[in-house]
Motif scaffolding. Structure first.
Motif, PDB file in Angstrom:
ATOM      1  N   LYS A   4       0.394  -0.964  -0.172  1.00  0.00           N
ATOM      2  CA  LYS A   4      -0.244   0.159   0.194  1.00  0.00           C
ATOM      3  C   LYS A   4       1.004   1.658  -0.460  1.00  0.00           C
ATOM      4  O   LYS A   4       1.565   1.685   1.232  1.00  0.00           O
ATOM      5  CB  LYS A   4      -0.708   0.277   0.879  1.00  0.00           C
ATOM      6  CG  LYS A   4      -1.594  -1.609   0.863  1.00  0.00           C
ATOM      7  CD  LYS A   4      -2.729  -0.598   2.236  1.00  0.00           C
ATOM      8  CE  LYS A   4      -4.063  -2.295   1.968  1.00  0.00           C
ATOM      9  NZ  LYS A   4      -5.636  -1.392   1.805  1.00  0.00           N
ATOM     10  N   ILE A   5       0.674   2.127  -0.935  1.00  0.00           N
ATOM     11  CA  ILE A   5       1.596   3.376  -1.544  1.00  0.00           C
ATOM     12  C   ILE A   5       0.830   4.339  -0.603  1.00  0.00           C
ATOM     13  O   ILE A   5      -0.382   4.886  -1.050  1.00  0.00           O
ATOM     14  CB  ILE A   5       1.799   3.446  -2.217  1.00  0.00           C
ATOM     15  CG1 ILE A   5       2.867   2.490  -2.848  1.00  0.00           C
ATOM     16  CG2 ILE A   5       2.645   4.766  -2.236  1.00  0.00           C
ATOM     17  CD1 ILE A   5       3.260   3.227  -4.027  1.00  0.00           C
ATOM     18  N   SER A   6       1.035   5.464   0.599  1.00  0.00           N
ATOM     19  CA  SER A   6      -0.004   6.622   0.414  1.00  0.00           C
ATOM     20  C   SER A   6       0.296   7.421  -0.079  1.00  0.00           C
ATOM     21  O   SER A   6       0.410   7.228  -1.454  1.00  0.00           O
ATOM     22  CB  SER A   6       0.688   6.897   2.622  1.00  0.00           C
ATOM     23  OG  SER A   6       1.307   7.598   2.005  1.00  0.00           O
ATOM     24  N   ALA A   7      -0.948   8.353  -0.591  1.00  0.00           N
ATOM     25  CA  ALA A   7      -1.233   9.754  -0.340  1.00  0.00           C
ATOM     26  C   ALA A   7       0.274  10.374  -1.293  1.00  0.00           C
ATOM     27  O   ALA A   7       0.816  10.991  -1.260  1.00  0.00           O
ATOM     28  CB  ALA A   7      -2.332  10.224  -0.794  1.00  0.00           C
ATOM     29  N   GLN A   8       0.632  10.170   0.631  1.00  0.00           N
ATOM     30  CA  GLN A   8       2.094  11.095   0.494  1.00  0.00           C
ATOM     31  C   GLN A   8       3.118  10.425   0.353  1.00  0.00           C
ATOM     32  O   GLN A   8       3.567  11.106  -0.496  1.00  0.00           O
ATOM     33  CB  GLN A   8       1.734  11.454   2.225  1.00  0.00           C
ATOM     34  CG  GLN A   8       2.770  12.543   2.606  1.00  0.00           C
ATOM     35  CD  GLN A   8       2.646  14.070   2.515  1.00  0.00           C
ATOM     36  OE1 GLN A   8       1.522  14.533   1.995  1.00  0.00           O
ATOM     37  NE2 GLN A   8       4.176  14.957   2.057  1.00  0.00           N
ATOM     38  N   ASP A  94       5.464  23.465  -0.791  1.00  0.00           N
ATOM     39  CA  ASP A  94       3.828  24.826  -0.562  1.00  0.00           C
ATOM     40  C   ASP A  94       3.460  23.767   0.536  1.00  0.00           C
ATOM     41  O   ASP A  94       2.592  24.419   1.180  1.00  0.00           O
ATOM     42  CB  ASP A  94       4.298  25.679  -0.985  1.00  0.00           C
ATOM     43  CG  ASP A  94       5.039  26.683  -1.276  1.00  0.00           C
ATOM     44  OD1 ASP A  94       5.732  26.452  -1.398  1.00  0.00           O
ATOM     45  OD2 ASP A  94       5.416  27.412  -2.674  1.00  0.00           O
ATOM     46  N   LYS A  95       3.870  22.314   0.070  1.00  0.00           N
ATOM     47  CA  LYS A  95       2.170  21.638   0.762  1.00  0.00           C
ATOM     48  C   LYS A  95       0.975  23.158   0.800  1.00  0.00           C
ATOM     49  O   LYS A  95       0.488  22.491   1.665  1.00  0.00           O
ATOM     50  CB  LYS A  95       2.798  22.087   2.145  1.00  0.00           C
ATOM     51  CG  LYS A  95       4.015  21.216   2.481  1.00  0.00           C
ATOM     52  CD  LYS A  95       3.984  20.787   4.083  1.00  0.00           C
ATOM     53  CE  LYS A  95       5.417  19.710   4.507  1.00  0.00           C
ATOM     54  NZ  LYS A  95       5.622  19.007   3.538  1.00  0.00           N
ATOM     55  N   LYS A  96       0.642  23.507  -0.682  1.00  0.00           N
ATOM     56  CA  LYS A  96      -0.365  23.836  -0.600  1.00  0.00           C
ATOM     57  C   LYS A  96      -1.566  23.421  -0.994  1.00  0.00           C
ATOM     58  O   LYS A  96      -2.428  23.093  -1.629  1.00  0.00           O
ATOM     59  CB  LYS A  96      -0.749  25.122  -1.559  1.00  0.00           C
ATOM     60  CG  LYS A  96      -0.401  26.220  -0.965  1.00  0.00           C
ATOM     61  CD  LYS A  96       0.446  27.349  -1.835  1.00  0.00           C
ATOM     62  CE  LYS A  96       0.903  28.510  -0.824  1.00  0.00           C
ATOM     63  NZ  LYS A  96       0.745  29.696  -1.842  1.00  0.00           N
ATOM     64  N   ALA A 100      -6.730  16.608   2.367  1.00  0.00           N
ATOM     65  CA  ALA A 100      -7.906  16.842   2.974  1.00  0.00           C
ATOM     66  C   ALA A 100      -8.940  17.473   2.763  1.00  0.00           C
ATOM     67  O   ALA A 100     -10.120  17.174   2.847  1.00  0.00           O
ATOM     68  CB  ALA A 100      -7.783  16.805   4.314  1.00  0.00           C
ATOM     69  N   GLN A 101      -9.006  18.536   1.930  1.00  0.00           N
ATOM     70  CA  GLN A 101      -9.427  19.506   1.669  1.00  0.00           C
ATOM     71  C   GLN A 101      -9.179  20.069   0.319  1.00  0.00           C
ATOM     72  O   GLN A 101      -8.861  20.854   0.405  1.00  0.00           O
ATOM     73  CB  GLN A 101      -9.728  20.502   2.193  1.00  0.00           C
ATOM     74  CG  GLN A 101     -10.619  21.002   2.075  1.00  0.00           C
ATOM     75  CD  GLN A 101     -11.290  22.294   2.810  1.00  0.00           C
ATOM     76  OE1 GLN A 101     -10.417  22.572   4.078  1.00  0.00           O
ATOM     77  NE2 GLN A 101     -12.206  23.178   2.887  1.00  0.00           N
ATOM     78  N   PRO A 102      -9.194  19.479  -0.966  1.00  0.00           N
ATOM     79  CA  PRO A 102      -8.443  19.198  -1.932  1.00  0.00           C
ATOM     80  C   PRO A 102      -9.253  20.744  -2.804  1.00  0.00           C
ATOM     81  O   PRO A 102      -8.548  21.590  -4.036  1.00  0.00           O
ATOM     82  CB  PRO A 102      -8.886  18.424  -3.096  1.00  0.00           C
ATOM     83  CG  PRO A 102     -10.362  17.729  -2.466  1.00  0.00           C
ATOM     84  CD  PRO A 102      -9.953  17.887  -0.902  1.00  0.00           C
TER      85      PRO A 102
END
Length: 184
Positions: A4-8, A94-96, A100-102
Motif C-alpha cells: 500500500k502506497i499512501s497519497a503522501q 509549499d504544501k498547498k 483532506a480539502q482539495p
C-alpha cells in the motif's frame, strides 16, 4: 502480500520526479538559448553541432532569421515546459496541495496556471511544427520535430483544454464548499 502506497508517499515520489524532469528541461532550454547565441554572435559552426546533436546548419545557411525563428520557438517550448514543472514542484513543496480539502483556491489557481501553460506550449509547438514543415517544403534539411523537441502540439492542446475544464469544475467545487460552510 499487498503493498500500500499512501497519497503522501506518492506525492514524495512525484516531487522527486518533477525535480528530475525540471532539471532536464532547464538544461534543454538553456542549451537551446546558449547555442543560438553562440551560433549567431560567436561562431556560425555552432549550427552544425546544435544542442543535443541537432544539425541546423542548412537552415542557418538558408536564412539566419528562419534559424532564429525556429530556435526561438524551440526555446520557448522548452522554457514553458520547465516553468510547468517548476509550478508542480512549488505546489508540492509549499504544501498547498491539501488532500483532506482539495477544493481550495491555491489548487484552483495552480490548475488554471498549468492549463494556460499547456495551451502556450501547444501554440508554440504547433507553430514550430508548421514552420519546420514549411522549411522542409522549401528544400531545407531539418531534423524531425521529435529531435527538435516541438512534437506533440496537438496533445498539449488537448491537455490544456482538459485542464481548463477541470479548473472550472474545481472552481465550482470551491463555490459549493464556501456556500456549504456559510450554511452550517
Amino acid at each position: 502480500m499487498e503493498i500500500k502506497i499512501s497519497a503522501q508517499q506518492m506525492l514524495n515520489v512525484l516531487y522527486v520526479l518533477a525535480w528530475i524532469i525540471f532539471i532536464g528541461l532547464g538544461i534543454d532550454a538553456g542549451g537551446f538559448l546558449v547555442n543560438t547565441f553562440f551560433t549567431l554572435f560567436i561562431n556560425p559552426i555552432g549550427s552544425s553541432y546544435f544542442w543535443n546533436h541537432i544539425d541546423l546548419s542548412s537552415l542557418y545557411q538558408f536564412n539566419q532569421s528562419h534559424f532564429v525563428t525556429l530556435t526561438s520557438l524551440m526555446s520557448i517550448v522548452a522554457v514553458l515546459k520547465a516553468i510547468l514543472f517548476y509550478l508542480i514542484i512549488k505546489i508540492i513543496h509549499d504544501k498547498k496541495l491539501n488532500l483532506a480539502q482539495p477544493f481550495n483556491k491555491d489548487v484552483n489557481r495552480f490548475i488554471f496556471s498549468v492549463a494556460y501553460l499547456t495551451l502556450g506550449i501547444a501554440i508554440f509547438a504547433i507553430w514550430g511544427t508548421n514552420f519546420s514543415e514549411n522549411m522542409v517544403k522549401q528544400g531545407v534539411t531539418i531534423p524531425s520535430i521529435q529531435h527538435l523537441k516541438i512534437a506533440g502540439g496537438d496533445v498539449w492542446l488537448f491537455m490544456g483544454i482538459t485542464l481548463l475544464v477541470i479548473a472550472q469544475i474545481f472552481k465550482r467545487g470551491i463555490e459549493l464548499q464556501e456556500e456549504n460552510e456559510l450554511t452550517v
